[in-house]
Design a protein around this motif. Structure first.
Motif, PDB file in Angstrom:
ATOM      1  N   PRO A 500       0.745  -1.173   0.034  1.00  0.00           N
ATOM      2  CA  PRO A 500       0.006  -0.008   0.136  1.00  0.00           C
ATOM      3  C   PRO A 500       0.932   1.284  -0.005  1.00  0.00           C
ATOM      4  N   ASP A 501       0.230   2.490  -0.235  1.00  0.00           N
ATOM      5  CA  ASP A 501       0.905   3.485   0.130  1.00  0.00           C
ATOM      6  C   ASP A 501       0.610   3.843   1.435  1.00  0.00           C
ATOM      7  N   PHE A 502       2.008   3.782   2.096  1.00  0.00           N
ATOM      8  CA  PHE A 502       1.850   3.981   3.540  1.00  0.00           C
ATOM      9  C   PHE A 502       1.095   5.193   4.210  1.00  0.00           C
ATOM     10  N   ALA A 503       1.541   6.108   3.492  1.00  0.00           N
ATOM     11  CA  ALA A 503       1.101   7.455   3.848  1.00  0.00           C
ATOM     12  C   ALA A 503      -0.391   7.814   3.624  1.00  0.00           C
ATOM     13  N   LYS A 504      -0.863   7.169   2.247  1.00  0.00           N
ATOM     14  CA  LYS A 504      -2.301   7.245   2.159  1.00  0.00           C
ATOM     15  C   LYS A 504      -2.772   6.359   3.307  1.00  0.00           C
ATOM     16  N   LEU A 505      -2.610   5.301   3.351  1.00  0.00           N
ATOM     17  CA  LEU A 505      -2.987   4.213   4.395  1.00  0.00           C
ATOM     18  C   LEU A 505      -3.216   5.020   5.964  1.00  0.00           C
ATOM     19  N   ALA A 506      -2.081   5.349   6.188  1.00  0.00           N
ATOM     20  CA  ALA A 506      -2.280   6.218   7.565  1.00  0.00           C
ATOM     21  C   ALA A 506      -3.104   7.125   7.625  1.00  0.00           C
ATOM     22  N   GLU A 507      -3.115   7.843   6.373  1.00  0.00           N
ATOM     23  CA  GLU A 507      -4.530   9.225   6.426  1.00  0.00           C
ATOM     24  C   GLU A 507      -5.885   8.489   6.540  1.00  0.00           C
ATOM     25  N   SER A 508      -5.998   6.956   6.001  1.00  0.00           N
ATOM     26  CA  SER A 508      -7.284   6.644   6.006  1.00  0.00           C
ATOM     27  C   SER A 508      -7.691   6.113   7.371  1.00  0.00           C
ATOM     28  N   TYR A 509      -6.559   6.048   8.186  1.00  0.00           N
ATOM     29  CA  TYR A 509      -6.886   5.751   9.798  1.00  0.00           C
ATOM     30  C   TYR A 509      -7.085   7.017  10.718  1.00  0.00           C
ATOM     31  N   GLY A 510      -6.943   8.109   9.896  1.00  0.00           N
ATOM     32  CA  GLY A 510      -6.973   9.336  10.320  1.00  0.00           C
ATOM     33  C   GLY A 510      -5.609   9.672  11.023  1.00  0.00           C
ATOM     34  N   ILE A 511      -4.471   9.421  10.481  1.00  0.00           N
ATOM     35  CA  ILE A 511      -2.946   9.838  11.140  1.00  0.00           C
ATOM     36  C   ILE A 511      -2.305  10.559   9.897  1.00  0.00           C
TER      37      ILE A 511
END
Lengths: 583, 167
Positions: A500-511
């Motif tokens: 995954p795109d880790f930055a976008k994944l983090a954003e999807s968790y609200g981080i």
């Protein structure tokens, strides 16, 4: 007469009496009575997304505090998911108390739903395991579990709790030591004659090296380690577990030894005439080929565990007992015997400096691509001295060990003995819970992070302000490095480009997440990350061809280390990188 | 247990080339099968091949007696590993032959050449260190064993051991 209470209530009261502040866990059927009691018990609980993370978080908490970390999971799969974390804690001597649910007593051994032989499974990966049979046993068992976890050589203890014992009502009788069992129960088997012998060996030596392992930290012997080093002018190397026990910036610091130790450190060990091991177990990653390890050196081993004495390497003197007390006794003997125990070690220290100048730790700082070592150095430059660093396992772990400057003990979290990927991020959360105001950074690889990144939800839910640094080389980097160097570049199943795109994944968790692809952007990104009071993630796309050097080939001696990459002229870097991914 | 600094610790320089000799371990544990299982697992993991094992349930404790072949350089580690295991109350280990003043006699219950009932007659001052499932470990005070009795026991194939260390 006191009103009878349930086993669950007794358990939680027992935890309070052991000064437990936080429990990392995940509920399930067998522990529902316990979670019901937890509802109003006043003990903080962090809901993780996988039981392994509960174990790693408890481990991280324990490493930074020195107190047992507590995790709580249900029976069957809950308990089996915990096993990797317990094994890691066992290998690194980390005090954990693991509470596992179990089917009711009447169903044990009858293959009940979510029944597993947790005690049987846990035997080789815990210091002690207890099966509670009744509510009345709980106070004694819990007290003993905490005592066992921290006494002598620390380690994980498992308490298996049948649902029937949690539901049973009884009038509890708590052990008298209500202040809690935490605090090392110190052990000593040596006599003064042996201490005098150690002092004499130090005074006779000309090329001594102190070799400090995790036991130095467990016994809180770092002040004595520094005092002995300075008193005797003996340089100090640490194992991966011992990082932080001696400040990196100290003139006598040699850094880490072993497979990825620096040239000067490994050479110093090879050429030493006295090696003083403090809470270190002569691990194969440290010694290389055993028969050549410090072959000319007399060896003193200080260890609280008698079974470590001479386990891997023959030693001349074993002092079995607490490292802090042993070092104190040696220091006192040295001071009594000779006011100046420093003797003439200048030549030895100059020789080590020469090795350091000959082959310093280095990398290409002028590259545009992000060098992982540069990221580590940048973090090291900007963080507070008491910042906590948690790592996973692999190349990034070794770069962190090499390039991060350690100032204090209990700031470095690494699954060192077991080498369990997925450790870093949950361990960082556990540490952050212990010290909410300290900077806590999880430095992870893209491989390990994908094993426990589901706990981004936990960090987001509880706003645990841990900082996640992904050194993303789109590969299982250390495996790739070994395939490159030792398996003729036959790259097999190391490609992690499908991620995954880790930055976008983090954003999807609200981080908050950010991706960094150029070296020039590293400094700003790190500073921005550290100024954020919330959890955040930076995905550093690092040079995938970068390797960890020096490296001691498997089966070789430390002196046979490969110091730097072979000097080949790369005409077309793109072609080389393509080659990495197309095999 | 005390160690002297003149002793070295660890794998013998000869390593596995050392002649394997017979060892006898007696271990008392808490009355908890978990500890018992842990010990058996330790034997397995350390590669100990037990040739004779006997167990006994005492009041509040379990006792294990195990006999196996092993290299001298490995025994200290196994002894230390066992003695530091949680739930182990006491451990002692003995070497066959060993010191001249060997003062323990082990009778394997499977041997029928000499009935165990005769041991008190042969060694009247002996103390029973272990008894279970027909096996018997007798501690004989130094100098108290009649030569004839020792000869008789040896002829019957019973082992003479000397204690190396205990916790």
């Amino acid at each position: 007469m006191e009103t009878p209470v349930t086993g669950s209530e007794i358990l939680l009261e027992s935890l309070k009496r052991e000064n437990v502040e936080v429990v990392f866990g995940l509920p399930g059927g067998a522990v529902l009575p316990l979670y019901d009691a937890l509802y109003s018990a006043g003990i903080r609980h962090l809901l993780v997304r996988h039981e392994q993370a509960a174990g790693f978080a408890a481990d991280g908490y324990a490493r930074v505090t020195g107190k047992p970390g507590v995790c709580l999971v249900t029976s069957g799969p809950g308990a089996t998911n915990l096993i990797t974390a317990l094994t890691s804690a066992q290998m690194d001597s980390i005090p954990i108390v693991a509470l596992t649910g179990q089917v009711p007593q009447s169903l044990i051994g009858k293959d009940g739903f979510q029944e597993a032989d947790t005690i049987g499974i846990s035997l080789p990966c815990t210091k002690q395991s207890f099966l509670v049979r009744s509510a009345a046993e709980i106070p004694r068992v819990i007290h003993r579990a905490f005592q066992t976890a921290v006494s002598g050589r620390p380690g994980p203890v498992l308490v298996d709790l049948p649902k029937s014992a949690l539901l049973e009502k009884t009038t509890p009788h708590y052990p008298h030591n209500e202040s809690g069992a935490q605090g090392t129960l110190r052990r000593r088997e040596w006599d003064q004659e042996e201490i005098e012998c150690a002092a004499a060996m130090i005074l006779e030596s000309r090329r001594a090296v102190l070799y400090a392992g995790g036991g130095t930290i467990h016994s809180e012997a770092w002040p004595e380690l520094s005092e002995l080093a300075e008193l005797s002018q003996i340089p100090v190397t640490t194992t991966l577990m011992g990082l932080g026990a001696f400040p990196s910036c100290h003139p006598l610091s040699l850094g880490m030894l072993g497979m990825h130790g620096s040239y000067s450190t490994n050479m110093a060990v090879c050429e030493s005439d006295l090696l003083i091991a403090v809470g270190a177990r002569f691990d194969d990653r440290v010694t290389g080929r055993l028969k050549d390890f410090a072959a000319e050196a007399r060896k003193i081993q200080i260890d609280v565990d008698p079974s470590e004495a001479g386990k891997n390497v023959r030693v001349d003197l074993a002092l079995i007992g607490d490292a802090k007390e042993a070092l104190r006794a040696i220091i006192a003997a040295l001071k009594r015997g000779r006011p100046s125990a420093a003797r003439d070690r200048r030549a030895w220290l100059d020789r080590i400096d020469g090795w350091r100048r000959e082959h310093p730790l280095q990398y290409d700082k002028s590259a545009d691509s992000v060098k992982p070592q540069f990221v580590i150095e940048t973090i090291s430059r900007h963080v507070d001295e008491d910042a906590i660093i948690a790592v996973d396992v692999g190349q990034h772990q070794m770069w962190a060990a090499q390039f991060y400057d350690f100032y204090q003990p209990r700031t470095w979290l690494s699954s060192s003995g077991l080498g369990s990927m997925g450790y870093g991020f949950p361990a960082a959360m556990g540490a952050q819970l212990a010290f909410p105001d300290r900077q806590t950074i999880a430095i992870v690889g893209d491989g390990g992070f994908q094993m426990t990144l589901n706990d981004l939800a936990t960090a987001a839910q509880y706003r645990v302000p841990v900082k996640i640094v992904v050194l993303n080389n789109r590969a299982l980097g250390m495996v790739r490095q070994w395939q490159e160097i030792f398996f003729e570049k036959r790259y097999c199943d190391i490609d992690l480009n499908f991620a995954p795109d880790f930055a976008k994944l983090a954003e999807s968790y609200g981080i908050r997440g950010r991706k960094v692809e150029h070296q020039k952007d590293v400094d700003g990104a790190v500073r921005e990350m550290l100024s954020d009071r919330n959890p955040c993630l930076i995905d550093f796309w690092v040079d995938p061809a970068e390797n960890v050097y020096p490296i001691v080939p498997p089966g070789a001696s430390l002196a046979e280390m490969i110091v730097e990459p072979p000097r080949v002229q790369i005409e077309d870097e793109e072609e080389v990188l393509d080659d990495l991914w197309t095999v | 247990m005390r160690r002297k600094f003149s002793t070295t610790f660890g794998p013998s320089k000869l390593g596995k080339k050392d002649a394997a000799v017979k060892w006898l371990f007696t271990i008392d544990t808490e009355e908890d099968l978990i500890v018992f299982c842990r010990l058996i697992n330790i034997f397995r993991r350390k590669g100990v091949k037990i040739s004779w094992m006997s167990t006994a349930a005492l009041s509040g404790a379990y006792r294990i007696l195990a006999v196996f072949q092993g290299h001298p350089g490995e025994m200290d580690h196994i002894f230390n590993f066992i003695r530091r295991t949680e739930g182990v109350l006491h451990v002692a280990y003995y070497q066959e032959g060993g010191a001249d003043a060997a003062s323990f006699v082990f009778a394997d219950g499977k041997m029928e050449a000499l009935g165990t009932a005769r041991w008190p007659d042969l060694f009247p001052q002996a103390r029973v260190a272990f008894a279970g499932q027909g096996s018997l470990l007798l501690e004989i005070p130094p100098g108290s064993a009649p030569e004839a009795a020792l000869s008789t026991s040896q002829a019957a194939g019973f082992g003479r051991f000397s204690r190396v260390s205990e916790s």
